[in-house]
Design an enzyme around this catalytic site. Sequence first.
Site, PDB file in Angstrom:
ATOM      1  N   PRO A  72     -15.034  56.186  81.141  1.00 48.03           N
ATOM      2  CA  PRO A  72     -14.089  55.075  80.991  1.00 48.03           C
ATOM      3  C   PRO A  72     -14.798  53.949  80.242  1.00 48.03           C
ATOM      4  O   PRO A  72     -15.938  53.644  80.545  1.00 48.03           O
ATOM      5  CB  PRO A  72     -13.771  54.682  82.433  1.00 48.03           C
ATOM      6  CG  PRO A  72     -14.920  55.190  83.236  1.00 48.03           C
ATOM      7  CD  PRO A  72     -15.459  56.381  82.522  1.00 48.03           C
ATOM      8  N   CYS A  73     -14.161  53.381  79.203  1.00 50.69           N
ATOM      9  CA  CYS A  73     -14.938  52.411  78.408  1.00 50.69           C
ATOM     10  C   CYS A  73     -14.123  51.246  77.890  1.00 50.69           C
ATOM     11  O   CYS A  73     -14.386  50.734  76.818  1.00 50.69           O
ATOM     12  CB  CYS A  73     -15.634  53.122  77.261  1.00 50.69           C
ATOM     13  SG  CYS A  73     -14.554  53.980  76.142  1.00 50.69           S
ATOM     14  N   GLN A  74     -13.138  50.796  78.657  1.00 51.59           N
ATOM     15  CA  GLN A  74     -12.325  49.661  78.224  1.00 51.59           C
ATOM     16  C   GLN A  74     -13.163  48.401  78.011  1.00 51.59           C
ATOM     17  O   GLN A  74     -12.777  47.528  77.277  1.00 51.59           O
ATOM     18  CB  GLN A  74     -11.266  49.363  79.291  1.00 51.59           C
ATOM     19  CG  GLN A  74      -9.892  49.909  78.997  1.00 51.59           C
ATOM     20  CD  GLN A  74      -9.862  51.232  78.273  1.00 51.59           C
ATOM     21  OE1 GLN A  74     -10.695  52.090  78.447  1.00 51.59           O
ATOM     22  NE2 GLN A  74      -8.905  51.394  77.412  1.00 51.59           N
ATOM     23  N   SER A  75     -14.291  48.305  78.692  1.00 49.11           N
ATOM     24  CA  SER A  75     -15.044  47.048  78.625  1.00 49.11           C
ATOM     25  C   SER A  75     -16.377  47.216  77.907  1.00 49.11           C
ATOM     26  O   SER A  75     -17.225  46.345  77.949  1.00 49.11           O
ATOM     27  CB  SER A  75     -15.296  46.541  80.040  1.00 49.11           C
ATOM     28  OG  SER A  75     -15.903  47.562  80.788  1.00 49.11           O
ATOM     29  N   VAL A  92     -20.927  54.003  79.212  1.00 48.77           N
ATOM     30  CA  VAL A  92     -20.866  54.357  77.791  1.00 48.77           C
ATOM     31  C   VAL A  92     -22.257  54.411  77.182  1.00 48.77           C
ATOM     32  O   VAL A  92     -22.582  55.327  76.434  1.00 48.77           O
ATOM     33  CB  VAL A  92     -19.984  53.356  77.001  1.00 48.77           C
ATOM     34  CG1 VAL A  92     -19.860  53.797  75.555  1.00 48.77           C
ATOM     35  CG2 VAL A  92     -18.601  53.285  77.612  1.00 48.77           C
TER      36      VAL A  92
END
Length: 340
Positions: A72-75, A92
């Site tokens: 997960p890498c939204q941020s 990430v």
Amino acid sequence: MNNKTVSLFSGGGGLDLGFKQAGYNIVWAIDNNQDAVNTYKRNVGNEIMCGDITAIDINDIPKADIVIGGPPCQSFSLAGKRQCDDERGRLVWRYLDIIKQVSPKAFLFENVVGLISAKDKQGHKILDGLLKTFEKAGYHVSWHLVNAADYGVPQLRKRVIIVGLKDGLFEFPITTHNDEGTDGKKRYVSVEDAIGDLPMAGTSGRFSEHDYPTMSKLDQYICSHVKPGGNYMDIPDEVPSVRIKRLKRDGGHTTCYGRMLPDKPAYTINTYFNRPNVGCNIHYKHDRIITLREAMRLQTFPDSYEFVSKSKQGKNLIVGNAVPPHLAFVLATKLKEYLS
């Protein structure tokens, strides 16, 4: 050709099942969810370990031809480099470190649609930064917003897929399906195509995970009023729900309290398909939400797939988070052309 594969953030193995079916040899995998790991062992293989990917020694990961999986890498942020105070940002960077350490010929990275518009605190587009970082690591990178339905999955599920190659540039496979079955393509696989042959929910038979869903009286009442293709607009005004009143007033989230259409693919199966209010999860014919088995069918899991999980939500998590195995198979088959 061996195509040794390392799998990261493996979950219950949706992506891995497709790669295995395409003839890849998974030599190492990891996930931090014990239920998912146990389930993976039952269905995919024993190569998986349960652990925190940020805590393991990456030198212990075997060399491989390909790395698959996406954190997960939204941020994720390139600014400030590794001084990430955010868990997802750290994941990430860890993924990138593992790519450099394993040095595969190729990698396949899967992520949610939100990655396209996501920006870091400095206002930089996360996807652009990610692509540049992969290129700096020595890969020619291509990406595409893939709709699983375009390849024969009975579900309008869109995901960002990034493929990196040390040699050559990956071209995504030509789509095989569309809505009308025009231009030499097949029609989308519909919900009824996928689950119409299943027996009544709750009847004993050869299908596991097909129990009648637990529903409140209110949810049953709501389901009985929503027509195929309909949503919260069909629910009577007397239902005492602030959320439904707000949706009716303000609009948006058109899949909320949605009922599937029999002759179209489902919308995205998420991890809360056991609720009528989080997506389009009402059966096209019966006044109930879909069963776990039906969700698995819409995700293209084989009927032989078995869970090793103590909780219902643990199973839902595995199914809702998975890459549909059939989509994985299509991508894995195309990728083989570049690995020979």
